[in-house]
Design an enzyme around this catalytic site. Structure first.
Site, PDB file in Angstrom:
ATOM      1  CE  LYS A   1      -1.246   1.768   3.977  1.00 15.98           C
ATOM      2  NZ  LYS A   1      -1.380   3.108   4.723  1.00 15.98           N
ATOM      3  CG  ASN A   2       2.486   2.924   3.430  1.00 12.69           C
ATOM      4  OD1 ASN A   2       1.309   3.153   3.226  1.00 12.69           O
ATOM      5  ND2 ASN A   2       2.631   2.554   4.773  1.00 12.69           N
TER       6      ASN A   2
ATOM      7  CB  CYS B   1      -3.896  10.931  11.765  1.00 16.19           C
ATOM      8  SG  CYS B   1      -2.720   9.829  12.548  1.00 16.19           S
TER       9      CYS B   1
ATOM     10  NE  ARG C   1       0.889   9.968  10.428  1.00 17.79           N
ATOM     11  CZ  ARG C   1       0.291   9.167   9.800  1.00 17.79           C
ATOM     12  NH1 ARG C   1      -0.779   8.553   9.752  1.00 17.79           N
ATOM     13  NH2 ARG C   1       1.103   8.653   8.571  1.00 17.79           N
TER      14      ARG C   1
ATOM     15  CG  ASP D   1       2.984   0.978   9.682  1.00 16.16           C
ATOM     16  OD1 ASP D   1       2.543   2.235  10.360  1.00 16.16           O
ATOM     17  OD2 ASP D   1       3.409   1.495   8.333  1.00 16.16           O
TER      18      ASP D   1
ATOM     19  NE  ARG E   1      -7.132   5.060   5.239  1.00 14.92           N
ATOM     20  CZ  ARG E   1      -6.425   6.049   5.683  1.00 14.92           C
ATOM     21  NH1 ARG E   1      -7.050   6.629   6.926  1.00 14.92           N
ATOM     22  NH2 ARG E   1      -5.555   6.670   5.142  1.00 14.92           N
TER      23      ARG E   1
END
Ligand code: EPU
Length: 444
Positions: A46-47, A140, A145, A328, A420
């Site tokens: 994803k990132n 967030c 952030r 993460d 997500r």
């Protein structure tokens, strides 16, 4: 009951995406305890995708991105680019983007508030078009952030930046290469400034740049596009700006965080799972911790097998920028340590307040104390199903994992956080033997 839309094959990508967007209130019912066993294929990162997709703003043409994960964030950034004139199509994990006619240089709040990575359009837009207007992302779910480093870096390259009415307004004639030192290692700021620097005039040196594999994957794609970058995979990137770039075809690297999630889930459920399409080199810190905890980890080519047949040893972790233990995968490790024969300390120095999952795990019977940027997980307590609330993407993953070992049914609300960042996570877990039912909004 599993809704028909979710049972549909994943090739039906548009329909799947619509389901993801409609799924804001879906919940999971997870029945435990289970042992996970079998094979699972890991999706694209994803990132990494969130950096590769906006990079198409740097050059006109048709980009083809293979192994793009089918998750909500990918659709969000693609639809943001669509508002700027980029056409896109997504099928079989291949995303095609046509950036021939860019008609807008603005990222509105309605998009940026859904996903902070929307700010990645800032660097490419200002570098190629000399102007950009991007909403400030705001906070967030796991604390403040800031984006100050993104702005300082662009200013160092000569952009004029004003923040007004909640929007960043950036302009320049042409960016000019410079030496910029990141005072904190930041993935997002490195991605943004790197994308800007490739079209700047002259040489840019970025020191203390983030070394996450997702940054390197972007750098490799930029080089394919015609950029000149030295020092990829190191903390110093030296860029010789070029006048123009061209569209390319690229393949997204495997998602190391999805892989870590499945590896930890395998050990936590005393299972035996083989992950396919992974890059073990990106997972050294996680593999080492799993081995310390007593799990058996066997790496063979692009597959990793994780098995475990006892309760784990208590093992502390402290998150660090890559190649350290990733923030993460912090919440997932905390869930794993609920099974441990002792107390483990989970410290997050990157996001000191990323512990929103703690009160939810406590609802399942977990004994966890929180302190300043850490929590202490006291393992060995019996967990029983309860209703819990997802607070962010990785917290949600930890709740699903805890649900897999708790006795009875765990109801996990707001699973849109999971959608997500994970492609069809419940389907993948169910193929490994988990019992998870998605209940869609209209059914409760
Ligand atoms: N920071 C600043 N100023 C800035 C930017 C960052 O002070 O201008 C600080 C942050 O507050 C944080 C640290 O620097 O303490 C590192 O943040 P970073 O910029 O690296 O985070 P990010 O780019 O916003 C990416 C991932 C996150 C992941 C972090 C850390 C993407 C799209 N997001 O965020 O992923 O947690 O790096 O590795 O790549 C997730 O996937 O669940 C996720 C949150």
């Amino acid at each position: 009951m599993i809704s028909a839309a979710w049972a549909a094959p994943l090739w039906d990508a548009r329909r799947y995406a619509k389901r993801i967007f409609d799924a804001s209130m879906d919940k999971f019912l997870v029945k435990g305890p289970v042992r996970l066993h079998g094979n699972v294929t890991i999706s694209g990162a994803k990132n990494a995708s969130l950096a590769l997709i906006p990079a198409c703003l740097l050059a006109p043409g048709v980009f083809t991105l293979h192994n793009t994960p089918n998750n909500r964030d990918v659709w969000t950034i693609s639809s943001l680019l669509e508002t700027m004139g980029v056409g896109y199509a997504f099928a079989d994990n291949t995303l095609t983007l046509d950036s021939t006619n860019i008609t807008s240089h603005e990222a509105p709040y309605e998009h940026v508030k859904k996903m902070r990575a929307s700010i990645y359009v800032l660097g490419p837009l200002v570098a190629r078009f000399g102007k950009a207007r991007v909403s400030l992302p705001g906070g967030c779910n796991f604390g403040p952030r800031p984006v100050d480093l993104h702005l300082k870096g662009l200013e160092k390259l000569g952009a004029e930046i004003q923040v007004e009415n909640g929007y960043i307004e950036a302009s320049c004639k042409r960016l000019q290469g410079a030496h910029f030192h990141f005072e904190i290692s930041s993935v997002g700021a490195t991605v943004n400034i790197l994308m800007a620097a490739v079209l700047a005039r002259g040489e840019t040196v970025l020191s203390n740049a983030a070394m996450e594999p997702e940054v390197s994957s972007l750098a490799h794609m930029l080089v394919k596009m015609g950029a000149r970058i030295d020092g990829i995979d190191t903390a110093t990137l030296t860029i010789q700006g070029v006048d123009e770039l061209h569209a390319v075809t690229e393949t997204t690297i495997p998602d190391r965080i999805e892989a870590a999630t499945f590896m930890i889930a395998a050990a936590m459920t005393k299972g035996d799972v083989t992950l396919g399409s992974v890059n073990a080199d990106h997972l050294t810190a996680v593999i080492q911790k799993l081995e310390e905890s007593g799990a058996t980890v066997v790496v063979r080519g692009d597959s990793i097998r994780v098995s475990m047949d006892t309760d784990p040893e208590a093992v502390d972790i402290t998150t660090m920028p890559y190649p350290g233990y990733p923030t993460d995968s912090q919440a997932q490790w905390a869930a794993y340590m609920l099974q441990a024969k002792g107390t483990s300390r989970i410290k997050d120095v990157i996001y000191p307040t990323r512990f929103g999952y703690v009160p939810e795990l406590q609802r399942l019977g977990a004994e966890i104390e929180t302190g300043d940027a850490y929590c202490l997980v006291k393992g060995g307590h019996r967990l029983t199903g309860a209703s819990v609330m997802s607070s962010d993407l990785r917290a949600s993953a930890s709740l699903v994992m805890a649900g897999c070992i708790a006795e009875g049914t765990t109801e996990i609300l707001r699973v849109y956080h999971l959608d997500r960042g994970y492609e069809a996570i419940e389907q993948k877990l169910m193929r490994l033997g988990a019992s998870i039912e998605r209940v869609s909004t209209e059914e409760f």
